[in-house]
Design an enzyme around this catalytic site. Sequence first.
Site, PDB file in Angstrom:
ATOM      1  N   CYS A 132       0.910  -1.224  -0.222  1.00 21.77           N
ATOM      2  CA  CYS A 132       0.060  -0.095  -0.088  1.00 21.77           C
ATOM      3  C   CYS A 132       0.911   1.223   0.109  1.00 21.77           C
ATOM      4  O   CYS A 132       1.778   1.542   1.009  1.00 21.77           O
ATOM      5  CB  CYS A 132      -0.865  -0.103   1.200  1.00 21.77           C
ATOM      6  SG  CYS A 132      -1.620   1.606   1.693  1.00 21.77           S
ATOM      7  N   GLU A 133       0.594   2.196  -1.024  1.00 25.67           N
ATOM      8  CA  GLU A 133       1.702   3.232  -1.035  1.00 25.67           C
ATOM      9  C   GLU A 133       1.405   4.406  -0.161  1.00 25.67           C
ATOM     10  O   GLU A 133       2.046   5.252   0.219  1.00 25.67           O
ATOM     11  CB  GLU A 133       1.488   3.870  -2.764  1.00 25.67           C
ATOM     12  CG  GLU A 133       0.081   4.470  -2.897  1.00 25.67           C
ATOM     13  CD  GLU A 133       0.200   5.044  -4.272  1.00 25.67           C
ATOM     14  OE1 GLU A 133      -0.454   6.130  -4.494  1.00 25.67           O
ATOM     15  OE2 GLU A 133       0.651   4.366  -5.113  1.00 25.67           O
ATOM     16  N   HIS A 134       0.217   4.433   0.456  1.00 27.37           N
ATOM     17  CA  HIS A 134      -0.152   5.205   1.579  1.00 27.37           C
ATOM     18  C   HIS A 134       0.522   5.024   2.955  1.00 27.37           C
ATOM     19  O   HIS A 134       0.793   5.923   3.559  1.00 27.37           O
ATOM     20  CB  HIS A 134      -1.693   5.437   1.691  1.00 27.37           C
ATOM     21  CG  HIS A 134      -2.467   5.680   0.631  1.00 27.37           C
ATOM     22  ND1 HIS A 134      -3.728   5.055   0.418  1.00 27.37           N
ATOM     23  CD2 HIS A 134      -2.191   6.549  -0.422  1.00 27.37           C
ATOM     24  CE1 HIS A 134      -4.190   5.498  -0.823  1.00 27.37           C
ATOM     25  NE2 HIS A 134      -3.219   6.451  -1.226  1.00 27.37           N
ATOM     26  N   HIS A 135       0.668   3.660   3.364  1.00 32.32           N
ATOM     27  CA  HIS A 135       1.226   3.453   4.663  1.00 32.32           C
ATOM     28  C   HIS A 135       2.335   2.577   4.410  1.00 32.32           C
ATOM     29  O   HIS A 135       3.065   2.168   5.485  1.00 32.32           O
ATOM     30  CB  HIS A 135       0.275   2.533   5.557  1.00 32.32           C
ATOM     31  CG  HIS A 135      -0.958   3.386   5.812  1.00 32.32           C
ATOM     32  ND1 HIS A 135      -2.163   3.403   5.216  1.00 32.32           N
ATOM     33  CD2 HIS A 135      -1.172   4.621   6.733  1.00 32.32           C
ATOM     34  CE1 HIS A 135      -2.949   4.482   5.513  1.00 32.32           C
ATOM     35  NE2 HIS A 135      -2.391   4.896   6.536  1.00 32.32           N
ATOM     36  N   GLN A 173      -4.835  -0.582  -4.573  1.00 30.94           N
ATOM     37  CA  GLN A 173      -5.577  -1.736  -5.420  1.00 30.94           C
ATOM     38  C   GLN A 173      -6.298  -1.324  -6.556  1.00 30.94           C
ATOM     39  O   GLN A 173      -6.637  -2.081  -7.521  1.00 30.94           O
ATOM     40  CB  GLN A 173      -6.619  -2.489  -4.459  1.00 30.94           C
ATOM     41  CG  GLN A 173      -7.157  -3.943  -5.051  1.00 30.94           C
ATOM     42  CD  GLN A 173      -7.951  -4.827  -3.999  1.00 30.94           C
ATOM     43  OE1 GLN A 173      -7.750  -4.554  -2.968  1.00 30.94           O
ATOM     44  NE2 GLN A 173      -8.936  -5.132  -4.330  1.00 30.94           N
ATOM     45  N   HIS A 201      -6.034  -5.811   3.325  1.00 31.33           N
ATOM     46  CA  HIS A 201      -5.200  -4.674   3.475  1.00 31.33           C
ATOM     47  C   HIS A 201      -4.893  -4.676   5.101  1.00 31.33           C
ATOM     48  O   HIS A 201      -5.580  -4.084   5.551  1.00 31.33           O
ATOM     49  CB  HIS A 201      -5.849  -3.314   2.780  1.00 31.33           C
ATOM     50  CG  HIS A 201      -6.079  -3.303   1.584  1.00 31.33           C
ATOM     51  ND1 HIS A 201      -5.165  -2.577   0.701  1.00 31.33           N
ATOM     52  CD2 HIS A 201      -6.651  -4.041   0.858  1.00 31.33           C
ATOM     53  CE1 HIS A 201      -5.866  -2.866  -0.468  1.00 31.33           C
ATOM     54  NE2 HIS A 201      -6.575  -3.645  -0.688  1.00 31.33           N
ATOM     55  N   CYS A 203      -3.105  -2.503   6.178  1.00 29.64           N
ATOM     56  CA  CYS A 203      -3.404  -1.039   6.703  1.00 29.64           C
ATOM     57  C   CYS A 203      -4.458  -0.779   7.296  1.00 29.64           C
ATOM     58  O   CYS A 203      -4.874   0.362   7.800  1.00 29.64           O
ATOM     59  CB  CYS A 203      -3.000   0.107   5.460  1.00 29.64           C
ATOM     60  SG  CYS A 203      -4.353   0.046   4.145  1.00 29.64           S
TER      61      CYS A 203
END
Length: 240
Positions: A132-135, A173, A201, A203
Amino acid sequence: MADEYSDDDGDCIHGKASLPHGSGSAIDVLGDSGQTQLVTSGHSSALPPSPRETRAEPDLPRIQRAVREILSAIGENPDREGLQETPARVARMFAELTAGLRCDPARHLERVFPEQYDELVLVKDISFNSMCEHHLLPFMGVAHIGYLPRGKVVGLSKLARIVDEISHQPQVQERMTQQIADLMQSVLDPKGVIVVLEATHTCMTIRGIRKPGSLTITSAVRGLFKTNQASRAEVMSLMK
C-alpha cells in the site's frame, strides 16, 4: 492454452534476467461494518506510474540510513545487537517488494499463438502481494483475469507474471486492477478483458480502524465485457 504456451522468458521479480521493453474500472467501498460493496465506474485515464515504465536500481545504503533514523526516532537504539542488521535486511526487503518498478510486464504478452478460439479464457486465484503506497504496509490476495481472444492466445503463466510484476511496487488496489486490464487490452487487443482483485489490506486490519476479516474487491472491464451485461455477468459468476 496448455503448457507449451508457458515458456520462461525472464522474471525480474524472482531473480531472473529482465529484458527492457524499448480503461472501465470498479472501486470498492468498505463500510464501517467491514462488509464489502462493489461499485463499478467508467474508464479512468492517467494511471501513474505506468506499468511500462522502468526505474533505476534502489539505493540500498540510503535506505539503510533512513531505517536507522526511523529506529532512533521511535526511541530505539539501532546499534543494539538485535537491530544491528535490521537496516540492511529492510533495504533488501524494499528492493524485493518494489522489484516491479524495474520490470516491463508488457514483454510477457508479446509472444502469442494463433488460435481460432473465441470463447472465454479465465485464470482464477492468482495469488499476489503488494505494498500500500499510503502506509507502506502489505496487502495481499488473489487476481482473476479473463479475456476473449481475437485470433491469438497468450501463455497462461504470462497472466500470473504480469500480476506479479505490477503488484511488486507501491500500489493502490484500484490502480493495480486498471493497469492489468489496460495492459491486456493494449498489447493483446482481445475482444474483451475483465480483471477482478480480492485483497486484505493490513493498513486497515492491524492499524487505524483495525477490522480483520475485511475484504476489498475491485474490478476493471474492457471491450465486450463492458458493453454486454450478459457476458459480464457470466464471467463474474465463474469467478466466484
